[in-house]
Design a protein around this motif. Sequence first.
Motif, PDB file in Angstrom:
ATOM      1  N   LEU A 164      26.323  -1.235 -23.293  1.00 60.63           N
ATOM      2  CA  LEU A 164      27.157  -2.064 -24.971  1.00 60.63           C
ATOM      3  C   LEU A 164      25.922  -2.567 -25.567  1.00 60.63           C
ATOM      4  O   LEU A 164      25.964  -2.398 -27.079  1.00 60.63           O
ATOM      5  CB  LEU A 164      28.654  -3.089 -24.849  1.00 60.63           C
ATOM      6  CG  LEU A 164      29.703  -2.040 -24.456  1.00 60.63           C
ATOM      7  CD1 LEU A 164      30.379  -1.962 -24.122  1.00 60.63           C
ATOM      8  CD2 LEU A 164      29.994  -1.289 -25.332  1.00 60.63           C
ATOM      9  N   ILE A 165      25.282  -3.317 -24.882  1.00 62.98           N
ATOM     10  CA  ILE A 165      24.066  -4.390 -25.336  1.00 62.98           C
ATOM     11  C   ILE A 165      22.872  -3.350 -25.696  1.00 62.98           C
ATOM     12  O   ILE A 165      22.700  -4.215 -26.650  1.00 62.98           O
ATOM     13  CB  ILE A 165      24.002  -5.132 -24.560  1.00 62.98           C
ATOM     14  CG1 ILE A 165      24.716  -6.431 -23.915  1.00 62.98           C
ATOM     15  CG2 ILE A 165      22.498  -5.851 -24.657  1.00 62.98           C
ATOM     16  CD1 ILE A 165      25.004  -7.290 -25.465  1.00 62.98           C
ATOM     17  N   GLY A 166      22.736  -2.406 -25.302  1.00 54.28           N
ATOM     18  CA  GLY A 166      21.757  -1.664 -25.700  1.00 54.28           C
ATOM     19  C   GLY A 166      22.116  -0.853 -26.707  1.00 54.28           C
ATOM     20  O   GLY A 166      21.036  -0.619 -27.667  1.00 54.28           O
ATOM     21  N   SER A 167      23.033  -0.428 -26.848  1.00 56.24           N
ATOM     22  CA  SER A 167      23.289   0.257 -28.360  1.00 56.24           C
ATOM     23  C   SER A 167      23.556  -0.347 -29.355  1.00 56.24           C
ATOM     24  O   SER A 167      22.990  -0.297 -30.522  1.00 56.24           O
ATOM     25  CB  SER A 167      24.776   1.668 -28.160  1.00 56.24           C
ATOM     26  OG  SER A 167      25.960   0.620 -27.742  1.00 56.24           O
ATOM     27  N   LEU A 168      24.150  -1.995 -29.094  1.00 55.13           N
ATOM     28  CA  LEU A 168      24.137  -2.608 -30.583  1.00 55.13           C
ATOM     29  C   LEU A 168      22.623  -2.621 -30.678  1.00 55.13           C
ATOM     30  O   LEU A 168      22.591  -3.189 -32.224  1.00 55.13           O
ATOM     31  CB  LEU A 168      25.342  -3.943 -29.841  1.00 55.13           C
ATOM     32  CG  LEU A 168      26.683  -3.874 -30.114  1.00 55.13           C
ATOM     33  CD1 LEU A 168      27.366  -4.853 -29.671  1.00 55.13           C
ATOM     34  CD2 LEU A 168      26.846  -3.240 -31.256  1.00 55.13           C
ATOM     35  N   SER A 169      21.937  -3.354 -29.844  1.00 61.01           N
ATOM     36  CA  SER A 169      20.821  -3.353 -30.412  1.00 61.01           C
ATOM     37  C   SER A 169      19.263  -2.257 -31.268  1.00 61.01           C
ATOM     38  O   SER A 169      18.968  -3.259 -31.348  1.00 61.01           O
ATOM     39  CB  SER A 169      19.398  -3.750 -28.499  1.00 61.01           C
ATOM     40  OG  SER A 169      20.527  -5.069 -28.355  1.00 61.01           O
ATOM     41  N   GLU A 202       9.878  -0.454 -21.065  1.00 60.44           N
ATOM     42  CA  GLU A 202       9.868   0.716 -21.665  1.00 60.44           C
ATOM     43  C   GLU A 202      11.922   0.966 -22.591  1.00 60.44           C
ATOM     44  O   GLU A 202      11.472   1.699 -23.728  1.00 60.44           O
ATOM     45  CB  GLU A 202       9.712   2.369 -20.708  1.00 60.44           C
ATOM     46  CG  GLU A 202      10.918   3.289 -21.421  1.00 60.44           C
ATOM     47  CD  GLU A 202      10.474   4.134 -19.640  1.00 60.44           C
ATOM     48  OE1 GLU A 202      11.146   5.783 -20.250  1.00 60.44           O
ATOM     49  OE2 GLU A 202      10.521   3.784 -19.224  1.00 60.44           O
ATOM     50  N   HIS A 203      12.578   0.277 -21.997  1.00 56.74           N
ATOM     51  CA  HIS A 203      13.729   0.229 -22.161  1.00 56.74           C
ATOM     52  C   HIS A 203      13.839  -0.622 -23.798  1.00 56.74           C
ATOM     53  O   HIS A 203      14.217  -0.078 -24.595  1.00 56.74           O
ATOM     54  CB  HIS A 203      14.448  -0.746 -21.849  1.00 56.74           C
ATOM     55  CG  HIS A 203      16.365  -0.158 -21.286  1.00 56.74           C
ATOM     56  ND1 HIS A 203      16.739  -0.399 -20.905  1.00 56.74           N
ATOM     57  CD2 HIS A 203      16.627   0.664 -22.818  1.00 56.74           C
ATOM     58  CE1 HIS A 203      18.183  -0.462 -21.217  1.00 56.74           C
ATOM     59  NE2 HIS A 203      18.187   0.576 -22.703  1.00 56.74           N
ATOM     60  N   VAL A 204      12.682  -1.888 -23.650  1.00 57.82           N
ATOM     61  CA  VAL A 204      12.649  -2.135 -25.300  1.00 57.82           C
ATOM     62  C   VAL A 204      12.133  -1.412 -25.680  1.00 57.82           C
ATOM     63  O   VAL A 204      13.020  -1.371 -27.215  1.00 57.82           O
ATOM     64  CB  VAL A 204      11.980  -4.241 -25.169  1.00 57.82           C
ATOM     65  CG1 VAL A 204      12.006  -4.609 -26.135  1.00 57.82           C
ATOM     66  CG2 VAL A 204      12.783  -4.497 -23.495  1.00 57.82           C
ATOM     67  N   TRP A 205      11.148  -0.389 -25.871  1.00 60.80           N
ATOM     68  CA  TRP A 205      10.502  -0.011 -26.940  1.00 60.80           C
ATOM     69  C   TRP A 205      10.507   1.586 -26.925  1.00 60.80           C
ATOM     70  O   TRP A 205      11.034   1.358 -28.545  1.00 60.80           O
ATOM     71  CB  TRP A 205       8.887  -0.056 -26.455  1.00 60.80           C
ATOM     72  CG  TRP A 205       7.917  -0.807 -26.865  1.00 60.80           C
ATOM     73  CD1 TRP A 205       7.253  -0.969 -25.070  1.00 60.80           C
ATOM     74  CD2 TRP A 205       7.211  -1.433 -27.675  1.00 60.80           C
ATOM     75  NE1 TRP A 205       6.488  -3.156 -25.711  1.00 60.80           N
ATOM     76  CE2 TRP A 205       6.427  -3.295 -27.094  1.00 60.80           C
ATOM     77  CE3 TRP A 205       7.181  -1.328 -28.556  1.00 60.80           C
ATOM     78  CZ2 TRP A 205       5.648  -3.672 -27.816  1.00 60.80           C
ATOM     79  CZ3 TRP A 205       7.588  -2.057 -29.385  1.00 60.80           C
ATOM     80  CH2 TRP A 205       6.027  -3.455 -29.487  1.00 60.80           C
ATOM     81  N   THR A 206      12.105   1.829 -26.513  1.00 62.35           N
ATOM     82  CA  THR A 206      12.380   2.813 -26.617  1.00 62.35           C
ATOM     83  C   THR A 206      13.911   2.374 -27.831  1.00 62.35           C
ATOM     84  O   THR A 206      13.904   3.213 -29.126  1.00 62.35           O
ATOM     85  CB  THR A 206      13.633   2.970 -25.650  1.00 62.35           C
ATOM     86  OG1 THR A 206      12.580   4.202 -24.538  1.00 62.35           O
ATOM     87  CG2 THR A 206      13.905   4.191 -26.163  1.00 62.35           C
ATOM     88  N   ILE A 207      14.546   1.649 -27.536  1.00 61.04           N
ATOM     89  CA  ILE A 207      15.598   0.886 -28.866  1.00 61.04           C
ATOM     90  C   ILE A 207      14.711   0.306 -30.145  1.00 61.04           C
ATOM     91  O   ILE A 207      15.545   0.718 -30.686  1.00 61.04           O
ATOM     92  CB  ILE A 207      16.039   0.017 -27.153  1.00 61.04           C
ATOM     93  CG1 ILE A 207      17.133   0.184 -26.746  1.00 61.04           C
ATOM     94  CG2 ILE A 207      16.899  -1.102 -29.286  1.00 61.04           C
ATOM     95  CD1 ILE A 207      17.838  -1.000 -26.095  1.00 61.04           C
ATOM     96  N   VAL A 208      13.433  -0.821 -29.897  1.00 59.16           N
ATOM     97  CA  VAL A 208      12.883  -0.554 -31.209  1.00 59.16           C
ATOM     98  C   VAL A 208      12.086   0.630 -31.647  1.00 59.16           C
ATOM     99  O   VAL A 208      12.867   0.715 -33.104  1.00 59.16           O
ATOM    100  CB  VAL A 208      11.514  -1.593 -30.563  1.00 59.16           C
ATOM    101  CG1 VAL A 208      10.818  -1.622 -32.283  1.00 59.16           C
ATOM    102  CG2 VAL A 208      12.179  -2.466 -30.611  1.00 59.16           C
ATOM    103  N   VAL A 209      12.128   2.156 -31.393  1.00 59.70           N
ATOM    104  CA  VAL A 209      11.968   2.662 -32.383  1.00 59.70           C
ATOM    105  C   VAL A 209      13.181   3.710 -33.429  1.00 59.70           C
ATOM    106  O   VAL A 209      12.950   3.675 -33.525  1.00 59.70           O
ATOM    107  CB  VAL A 209      11.013   3.815 -31.483  1.00 59.70           C
ATOM    108  CG1 VAL A 209      10.998   4.801 -31.633  1.00 59.70           C
ATOM    109  CG2 VAL A 209       9.792   3.659 -30.859  1.00 59.70           C
ATOM    110  N   LEU A 210      13.563   3.627 -31.693  1.00 59.77           N
ATOM    111  CA  LEU A 210      15.467   3.650 -32.741  1.00 59.77           C
ATOM    112  C   LEU A 210      15.322   2.840 -33.876  1.00 59.77           C
ATOM    113  O   LEU A 210      15.769   3.559 -35.070  1.00 59.77           O
ATOM    114  CB  LEU A 210      16.774   4.125 -31.263  1.00 59.77           C
ATOM    115  CG  LEU A 210      16.484   4.846 -30.892  1.00 59.77           C
ATOM    116  CD1 LEU A 210      17.426   4.581 -29.594  1.00 59.77           C
ATOM    117  CD2 LEU A 210      17.274   6.971 -30.974  1.00 59.77           C
TER     118      LEU A 210
END
Length: 319
Positions: free
Chosen positions: A103-108, A231-239
Motif C-alpha cells: 500500500l505504501i509503495g503503490s501510494l508513493s 533500488e526500490h526507491v529509484w524504481t518508484i521515483v521513475v514511475l
Amino acid sequence: MADRIGGMVGVLEGFATIAIIVAVGWLLADRRVLDDSAQVNLSRLAFHVASPALLLTVMQRTSLDAVLSANLVTSLISFAIVVGLYLLIARFRWAGGTLGSRLIGSLSAAYVNAGNLGIPIALYVLGDVAWVAPTLLMQLLIITPVYMALFDSDARGEPPTLGRSLRRMFSNPITLGAVAGLLIAVFDIHLPRVIAAPIDLLGAMAVPSMLVAFGISLRRGPRPATDRTAEHVWTIVVLKTLLMPAIALGVGLALGLRGEALFAVVVTAALPTAQNIFTYAVRYRREVNLARDVIFVSTFASVPVILGIAALFHWLVGV
C-alpha cells in the motif's frame, strides 16, 4: 516570454517553500530540540486532527463541477495504471512484502502532492487553482477512503472484506474530514464563524506538521536512498516522475483533452509524492524509510520534469 518566466519562478517558489519548512524540522532535530517522539507526535497530530480539518476546509470550498470532468477521469486512470505497474514489478522484485508495504509503495508511486505543492504550482504555472481540483477530489474522495480501509485491515491483521472496509472507511478521521466537507458543499451549508474559524486554524497546522516531521526523519534516520531499499526507491521515483506524466499525456489525448486541459493533467501527474504518504507510513508503521526517501528524491526529481513539460507545451501549443 514574461508569462513563461513567471511560471518557472512559480514552480521554484512552490518547491522552495516546502524545502524551507523541511529544513526547519531538520535543524530542530539536529539541535535536539525535537526527537523521534516529536516526529511521531507531529504525524499523529496531522493524521487525527489537522489533516481532517484541512480536508473539510478544502472540500467545502472546491467546485463540484470537477467531479465528472475528463481531467478527473484521466487522473484516476493514470493512478490505476501506475499502481498496477508498481504491484506487478513488486511481485517479482520484492516478493514477500506485506499488504501494508504494498500500500505504501503503490501510494508513493502514484499519489501526487496536489495539495500543498499542487495548489501553488496550479496558480503559478497553470494560472488557475481549479486545474488541480479534479486530482485533489479524486485522491480525497476515492483513493484515500479505499486505502485507509485497507491500512486499517492490515494493521488489525484481518483480511479486507467489503463490510469491514466500509465500516473502517467511514470511521477513519481522514475519510471523515473529506466526506464532511463534501456534504457541506453539496447541501450548501454555511458554518458559523465560531465553528469555521477553529477548523481553519487546525487545518492550517496540517502541512507544517507533516513537513517538520519529515525534516526530523531526514536528520534522525539513514541517508535517503542509500540503504538496501535504494533500488526500490529509484524504481518508484521513475514511475512517479517520468512514467506517470507520460501515461497521463496518453490517456488525456485518448479522452480528447487538448491545450490547457491536457497541460494541466500532465503537470499534475508530474508532481512528486505527497507528504501525506509519510504520515500514513508513520501512523501504520509500514515502510517509513521507503516513503520518506521517495518523497525526498521525487521532490527534487520533479523540478526539472515540470519545468521541461512547461517549456515543451509552451513551445508546441503556446500554453
